[in-house]
Design an enzyme around this catalytic site. Structure first.
Site, PDB file in Angstrom:
ATOM      1  N   ASP A 255       0.891  -1.149   0.000  1.00 24.53           N
ATOM      2  CA  ASP A 255       0.000   0.000   0.000  1.00 24.53           C
ATOM      3  C   ASP A 255       0.937   1.208   0.000  1.00 24.53           C
ATOM      4  OD1 ASP A 255      -3.154   0.630   1.663  1.00 24.53           O
ATOM      5  OD2 ASP A 255      -2.013   1.828   0.232  1.00 24.53           O
TER       6      ASP A 255
HETATM    7  C1  GLC Z   1      -4.213   4.366  -0.259  1.00 24.10           C
HETATM    8  C2  GLC Z   1      -5.128   3.170  -0.037  1.00 24.10           C
HETATM    9  C3  GLC Z   1      -5.065   2.150  -1.137  1.00 24.10           C
HETATM   10  C4  GLC Z   1      -4.867   2.889  -2.447  1.00 24.10           C
HETATM   11  C5  GLC Z   1      -3.464   3.477  -2.416  1.00 24.10           C
HETATM   12  C6  GLC Z   1      -3.199   4.346  -3.643  1.00 24.10           C
HETATM   13  O1  GLC Z   1      -3.582   4.708   0.938  1.00 24.10           O
HETATM   14  O2  GLC Z   1      -4.984   2.494   1.206  1.00 24.10           O
HETATM   15  O3  GLC Z   1      -6.307   1.417  -1.134  1.00 24.10           O
HETATM   16  O4  GLC Z   1      -4.998   1.997  -3.541  1.00 24.10           O
HETATM   17  O5  GLC Z   1      -3.214   4.224  -1.239  1.00 24.10           O
HETATM   18  O6  GLC Z   1      -4.035   5.460  -3.643  1.00 24.10           O
END
Ligand code: GLC
Length: 723
Positions: A255
């Site tokens: 993430d």
């Molecule tokens: C965010 C979210 C994830 C998302 C990523 C990119 O923090 O937790 O679900 O796809 O970052 O935006």
């Protein structure tokens, strides 16, 4: 010269077919042999907010990613979270995944995934950062609206066709957030402690189905920790379970900002590091892309021989595999954006997912010809729900509000509108209260309602911070902005009252006895207003079923029953003390009556389930129980219901939930029509996870099969025995 020609010829052959097949592995091996160590390391981390570098020298392209689970996010800037300000990145906003789950319709989930994948392909995104399948553990979790509810089987059955649909377009789905990211509070570090049994029986199944049945090409490691290691580089989750037990051959992506250590990222299964530096080009070096954990620090350990080169080769192999499946896949389609078909699918999912919770004296559907004046009250009648909410935000090409939908459907009636309450702007990370005066809004709504034959209150939650939004959880279980008082007073004014909840979470309903009809309308996307009107007018007969329980009070919920350490934790650790008894498993077993049960959903018609039976033989391992059932539409209008099959075992050597969903089937019937359906239940799926042998075990003896239209609406119980 000879060397150059041979490399060129080799490259031609490598790129020629571009469709991933087992033969591709040989090409991947030869590419890896051509790559320098620097080039390999560069491929393992971001070069921008949502892309990773290719290798120009060898014609290896960049990988581009985009959110999200229910629509392709507007283009984000190269090196910040700001929108890039494009004018050609408007998208179809599909309903959020709680709505898709509520359809209990795997075929529809495939159509949804395919349409969404087409939009991602058209935007030239190689990895779509969705779907999310984190289990619904607490009604306060800010991101429940993005996921598929509280039951592992329901989530498993719907996530697989969604992934197949997306990947049909040569776009990798990225199932997330692996795993135990079941709240937003302290998400970036909270350490979850949980039994193996609950992990394997409740929290892993949807991810396992995504990998083994869905053949998902990428997976996103969660922010939180599990047993003291961050999930994005977790030895047990990634090496032992995901890549070991499940044989995952795709790429593990962090993430954004979820990597915290070079050696762990290298050795514990992380393949692609994203988002570590919030603005990698502009701030000090340690933020820069070249200083990510899998960048220079990783290169130095490889050069020093402290990490064998095979470690980086495996990461590059998985990344190249993803490329052959996506950007280097020459047989992928061209994609499609904002087509009528996509709008039709969005509307179909929305109308099939709306749940009719209550409909006293059949007040709904409303007759478009005889209803004279409707007062539409509530901010959610006009508030945009496709913006906000965090990373799943969208820039919808259009969004039909509930008010507009009702105005168009009741074109010969007088439609009055009053906001009733106001919440303030949808912001990320902060709440700015409205400047409007609550009292005058309230009074105006009452006055408006007095003029109408029928009142439709459209309220619920929204995508603001500490509502249904990423980065924080709700602080209370009840409705915000003074809605409860307004609902009570309006319902007291006129019995012709219908409540429409626009939300992605369960809420407290202190006015439940005064409100005759309630529709659970999810975040429905671009077609929201049309779908809500389709249901209110009866153009579509509601068939949605709740994918999660609505407890009466927060403390009736399993996670909240065990206090702070269970939810939200002590800010360092958190203990899932309810273990396997999540959602209806808790309510059934502890006999805590829910407000509305998992699988609940009414219809404008009635169904009869008869001739329910299964072979009474002694079942053995690998046998299949064929549960048959005749379903009749005994009402006056066409409709659909979901026959649900649960299984329980009273006498067991381990603690068990009273019953667990083991199969379901949605069936559409004309008035008076009957059909016999068959639902296969594999005996192997009755296994429990036995911690003493670290494996699954099917206990012999007596089991009970529960067949009905909801977890609290069981028509028949059947005893079977397993030898
Ligand atoms: C965010 C979210 C994830 C998302 C990523 C990119 O923090 O937790 O679900 O796809 O970052 O935006």
């Amino acid at each position: 010269m000879k060397y150059l020609i041979s490399t060129f010829v080799l490259l031609l052959s490598i790129h020629a077919s571009g469709q991933y097949t087992p033969a591709t592995e040989a090409k991947i091996d030869s590419l890896i042999n051509l790559l320098t160590l620097e080039e390999k390391v560069a491929m393992c981390h971001a070069q921008s907010k949502f892309s990773t570098p290719g290798v120009d020298r060898l014609g290896i392209p960049e990988l581009w990613m985009s959110d999200g689970p229910h629509g392709v996010r507007p283009e984000i800037s190269w090196d910040s979270w700001a929108h890039a300000g494009w004018t050609n990145d408007f998208s179809t906003a599909f309903p959020a995944l709680t709505c898709l789950a509520a359809t209990f319709n795997p075929e529809l989930s495939y159509k949804y995934g395919f349409a969404l994948g087409q939009e991602a392909r058209y935007r030239e995104k190689d990895i779509l950062l969705g779907p999310g399948v984190n289990i619904y553990r607490t009604p306060l979790n800010g991101r429940n609206f993005e996921y598929m509810g509280e039951d592992p089987l329901l989530a498993s059955k719907l996530v697989v066709p969604y992934i197949k649909g997306v990947q049909e377009n040569g776009v990798a789905a990225c199932v997330k957030h692996y795993v135990l990211n079941n709240q937003e509070k302290w998400r970036s570090h909270i350490n979850v402690e949980i039994s193996d049994r609950a992990l394997y029986e409740i929290y892993l199944p949807a991810f396992k189905a995504a990998v083994i049945e869905g053949e998902v090409w990428s997976i996103m490691g969660a922010y939180n920790q599990y047993r003291g290691q961050f999930c994005s580089h977790n030895e047990r989750l990634n090496n032992t379970i995901l890549k070991g037990e499940w044989g995952f051959d795709g790429v593990v992506i962090t993430d954004w900002g979820a990597a915290h250590d070079t050696r762990q990222s290298a050795m514990y299964g992380l393949d692609l590091e994203m988002g570590t530096g919030t603005d990698g080009l502009t701030t000090s070096a340690e933020n820069a892309y070249d200083y990510y954990y899998l960048a220079k620090p990783f290169l130095e350990l490889l050069r020093a021989g402290e990490i064998p080169e095979e470690v980086v080769n495996d990461k590059v192999r998985r990344i190249l595999r993803t490329m052959y499946r996506t950007n280097m896949n020459t047989s992928k389609g061209f994609g499609k954006m904002n087509s009528n078909t996509h709008s039709e699918i969005a509307r179909e999912v929305a109308t099939e997912g709306i749940v009719l919770l209550k409909n006293e004296s059949s007040l709904l559907p409303l007759d478009v010809n005889t209803t004279k004046t409707i007062a539409v009250i509530g901010e959610n009648a006009t508030r945009s729900m496709t913006i906000g909410g965090g990373s799943s935000e969208l820039k919808a090409k259009y969004e039909i509000s509930p008010l507009v939908g009702i105005q168009k459907a009741f074109s010969s009636a007088t439609i009055l509108h009053s906001m009733g309450y106001a919440s303030g702007p949808s912001l990320y990370g902060e709440t700015i209260p409205t400047v409007l005066d609550a009292d005058s809004l309230y009074k105006a709504a009452i006055e408006t309602a007095k003029k109408a034959d029928f009142i439709v209150f459209i309220g619920g939650l929204n995508k603001s911070y500490q509502q249904d939004c990423e980065g924080a959880d709700r602080l209370v279980y009840g409705l915000p902005y003074g809605q409860d008082e307004l609902i009570k007073e309006l319902a007291g004014l006129n019995k012709n009252f219908s409540l429409v909840l626009v939300s992605g979470n369960a809420i407290e309903m202190p006015w439940i006895d005064e409100v005759p009809t309630i529709l659970q309308a999810w975040y429905l996307g671009s077609e929201a207003g049309f779908a809500i009107a389709d249901i209110i007018t009866g153009k579509v007969n509601p068939s949605g079923k709740l994918p999660f329980t609505f407890p009466v009070a927060l403390e009736d919920n399993a996670a909240h029953h065990f206090g702070e350490l269970s939810y939200p934790g002590d800010s360092i650790n958190q203990y899932y003390k309810e273990d396997i008894l999540v959602g209806y498993r808790w309510h059934d077993t502890k006999e805590i009556e829910p407000l509305f049960a998992f699988g609940h959903g009414l219809s404008y018609t009635q169904f009869e389930l008869t001739k329910i039976g299964a072979d009474q033989k002694k079942y053995a391992l690998n046998d299949i129980i064929f549960l048959s059932c005749e379903v009749k539409n005994s009402g006056k209008v066409a409709g659909a219901t979901v026959v649900q099959v649960y299984v329980g075992k009273e006498k067991s050597k381990v603690e068990r939930a009273k019953k667990e969903l083991k199969g379901f089937k949605k069936i559409y019937l004309e008035p008076g029509e009957s059909q016999t359906i068959e639902i296969p239940i594999s005996i192997n799926n009755l296994a429990f996870y036995n911690e003493t042998i670290s494996g699954w075990e099917v206990e012999e003896g007596a089991y009970t099969i529960y067949v009905g239209e909801a977890s609290d609406k069981i028509t028949r119980e059947i005893a079977i025995s397993v030898k």
